[in-house]
Design an enzyme around this catalytic site. Sequence first.
Site, PDB file in Angstrom:
ATOM      1  N   SER A 107       0.813  -1.216   0.000  1.00  0.00           N
ATOM      2  CA  SER A 107       0.000   0.000   0.000  1.00  0.00           C
ATOM      3  C   SER A 107       0.845   1.263   0.000  1.00  0.00           C
ATOM      4  O   SER A 107       1.588   1.526  -0.940  1.00  0.00           O
ATOM      5  CB  SER A 107      -0.953  -0.038   1.205  1.00  0.00           C
ATOM      6  OG  SER A 107      -1.903   0.978   1.136  1.00  0.00           O
ATOM      7  N   ASP A 248      -2.237   6.164  -3.658  1.00  0.00           N
ATOM      8  CA  ASP A 248      -1.125   5.524  -2.949  1.00  0.00           C
ATOM      9  C   ASP A 248      -0.584   4.388  -3.805  1.00  0.00           C
ATOM     10  O   ASP A 248      -0.973   4.231  -4.962  1.00  0.00           O
ATOM     11  CB  ASP A 248      -1.553   5.047  -1.555  1.00  0.00           C
ATOM     12  CG  ASP A 248      -2.533   3.891  -1.599  1.00  0.00           C
ATOM     13  OD1 ASP A 248      -3.208   3.730  -2.638  1.00  0.00           O
ATOM     14  OD2 ASP A 248      -2.640   3.153  -0.607  1.00  0.00           O
ATOM     15  N   ASP A 250      -0.934   1.204  -4.134  1.00  0.00           N
ATOM     16  CA  ASP A 250      -1.806   0.244  -4.803  1.00  0.00           C
ATOM     17  C   ASP A 250      -3.132   0.868  -5.218  1.00  0.00           C
ATOM     18  O   ASP A 250      -4.047   0.168  -5.643  1.00  0.00           O
ATOM     19  CB  ASP A 250      -2.034  -0.997  -3.941  1.00  0.00           C
ATOM     20  CG  ASP A 250      -2.803  -0.706  -2.657  1.00  0.00           C
ATOM     21  OD1 ASP A 250      -2.787   0.463  -2.206  1.00  0.00           O
ATOM     22  OD2 ASP A 250      -3.413  -1.640  -2.101  1.00  0.00           O
ATOM     23  N   ASP A 252      -5.723   2.090  -3.785  1.00  0.00           N
ATOM     24  CA  ASP A 252      -7.013   1.846  -3.157  1.00  0.00           C
ATOM     25  C   ASP A 252      -7.411   2.993  -2.233  1.00  0.00           C
ATOM     26  O   ASP A 252      -8.435   2.923  -1.554  1.00  0.00           O
ATOM     27  CB  ASP A 252      -7.023   0.509  -2.402  1.00  0.00           C
ATOM     28  CG  ASP A 252      -6.079   0.477  -1.205  1.00  0.00           C
ATOM     29  OD1 ASP A 252      -5.276   1.417  -1.039  1.00  0.00           O
ATOM     30  OD2 ASP A 252      -6.144  -0.503  -0.435  1.00  0.00           O
TER      31      ASP A 252
END
Length: 456
Positions: A107, A248, A250, A252
């Site tokens: 993340s 960010d 990833d 999400d």
Amino acid sequence: MPTSATGRRLFGTDGIRGTANRAPMDAATALRLGQAAGRIFNRGTHRHRVVIGKDTRLSGYMLEPALTAGFIGTGMDVVLVGPLPTPAIALLTRSLRADLGVMISASHNLYEDNGIKLFGPDGLKLSDAQELEIEALMAGDLTSGLAAPSKLGRASRMEDARGRYIEAVKQSFPRHLTLEGLRVVVDCAHGAAYKVAPTVLWELGAEVVAIGDAPDGFNINRGVGSTEPARLAELVRERRADLGIALDGDADRVVLVDEAGTIIDGDQILALIAESWHAQGRLRGGAVVATVMSNMGLERTLKSRGLGLLRTAVGDRYVGERMREAGCNLGGEQSGHLIMTDFGTTGDGLIGALQVLAVLVEENRPASEICRRFQPLPQRLVNIRFAGASPLEDAVVQREIAAHEARLGERGRVLIRASGTEPVIRVMAEAEDEALVKETVETLAEAIRAQIRAAA
């Protein structure tokens, strides 16, 4: 990673996470994880399938083949999609009727870390019980679950995965609207959305300025992304852009920047989307789901509009679970995780940004006007790293916390919690009196640090 309250040793609030090439983020653990998860999700006589995606970290090249080997060894076919956002993996898992989805990402962490998130066939993150079952298998002998030579799985690469996700994201934006005439700066964090995010915005008509779109395996989240939006804010002002979007690693989660360079966090975005959907009759459940970290200002502004705020433990997985229980279609976190079940099963920063852009276009007003939905109460957060046992178990620390909770009373609140992804204690206070908030956090932080020093 410390043992969680549920007894999990490997899994935290968002999958497994740690330093790359060190247990549990090493190839050996990834192999066993693939073998254990493959055994659990290898049910029935159909040909079983798992989708594996990743972000741009160097260590993804190590973890991806190890997981692939584990799954193939249990008889599951593996579909590799390469660097794509976490929500894309959830979407593709459902679209391909796969038995399992895997995202390799840590993340918002820097490249030195990595993580593994698992999704079930419904595109939802696994429950605590399922993660405990996987851990139990990983701790034992996995040989009985290995496939016979003739039953081994196969690996293939899906060439159009990126295009499928791009089209799905574009479908979330109203068809009668266009981004033509808007200048948007998007910060891709040198992460998983470095290709898809600029493409989506450009195809919808925006003039796109992209930063954080040149990953090299080492620069993910470094000085860029939703946790480092300073450069984005500067560029928005320089280029006189209408909006800045910071994803960010990833993708999400999302943080926005208005045309003046002011940061817009997840709470403000939730309030904006909730009010817009409520006015259109699209908001379900009469409430929004958020975590204990969300500002009390969000709760008050929703209440003024006849809407509720349902709070959960920190973690978008818990937000999603509460949304399903309450019949809500909007939830998220102050950090920018936004779950909109009309469009997907997990947080999606890009779709969240498009919902804000839709309001901006329809109202034809600047982001500085439409994105400031409430005045946040003063809130202060301090992170304290520790080693060994949690300092929160100490009686002196517990008494100090109780005393400050009583002192704030109805005027505010104290939230002290251990992170689910790293050995960190998060100390937060919130109240209308900013000086009181500062004093509360500093006093509690010092009490916790004193216990850490004493235990060293």
